[in-house]
Design a protein around this motif. Sequence first.
Motif, short mmCIF file in Angstrom:
data_model
loop_
_atom_site.label_atom_id
_atom_site.label_comp_id
_atom_site.label_asym_id
_atom_site.label_seq_id
_atom_site.Cartn_x
_atom_site.Cartn_y
_atom_site.Cartn_z
N GLN A 10 -23.53 42.38 -7.75
CA GLN A 10 -22.60 43.50 -7.72
C GLN A 10 -22.23 43.79 -6.28
O GLN A 10 -23.10 43.82 -5.40
N LEU A 11 -20.94 44.02 -6.06
CA LEU A 11 -20.42 44.39 -4.75
C LEU A 11 -19.67 45.69 -4.93
O LEU A 11 -18.65 45.75 -5.61
N GLY A 12 -20.19 46.76 -4.33
CA GLY A 12 -19.62 48.08 -4.49
C GLY A 12 -18.25 48.21 -3.83
O GLY A 12 -17.86 47.41 -2.97
N ALA A 13 -17.54 49.24 -4.24
CA ALA A 13 -16.21 49.53 -3.71
C ALA A 13 -16.27 49.67 -2.19
O ALA A 13 -17.22 50.23 -1.63
N LYS A 14 -15.27 49.13 -1.54
CA LYS A 14 -15.10 49.20 -0.08
C LYS A 14 -16.24 48.55 0.69
O LYS A 14 -16.47 48.87 1.86
N SER A 15 -16.96 47.65 0.05
CA SER A 15 -17.98 46.87 0.76
C SER A 15 -17.37 45.56 1.21
O SER A 15 -16.41 45.07 0.62
N THR A 16 -17.95 44.98 2.27
CA THR A 16 -17.40 43.78 2.89
C THR A 16 -18.50 42.75 3.10
O THR A 16 -19.59 43.10 3.55
N ILE A 17 -18.17 41.50 2.81
CA ILE A 17 -19.03 40.38 3.17
C ILE A 17 -18.20 39.54 4.14
O ILE A 17 -17.17 38.98 3.77
#
Length: 151
Positions: A10-17
């Motif tokens: 899961q990648l939350g809103a407004k997160s960046t990789i």
Amino acid sequence: MDVFPFNNFQLGAKSTIEDFATINNGVGDVLIGEGSMIGIGSVVIGPVEIGNNVMLAQNIVVSGLNHGYEDVTIPPSLQKEIRKQIIISDNVWIGANSVITAGITIGRHSVIGAGSVVTKNIPDYCVAVGNPAKIIKRYSAETGTWESVKN
């Protein structure tokens, strides 16, 4: 991205990789909260839970995976996998080139100095540095300041 369908990612809103980072959920879930950033060249191997508004700088390793080594008749690469959940709480900042070892919990609004190796849990509102990482400051709600800790 080494993201497999048999474990959660899961990648939350407004997160960046950022570029050149590796995320691997092959041996455990990888859950990243909202507004968090995984820096350039970092590696995250599950099981890992990263909270909201967490900053991982560059070239950080967060790995919930180890291999057994106890049986000297078998290479470590062929021995059992050992998985221990890592939890990085909300509002944590981890400096460049740090390593977070399996089974560690880092408390809310804590800071890990660049180049640190975290081998023990870090409580909320602490600054930890070194190899192995040691707590050097704690936030005091009474004084509203970050106070040095004598080791």
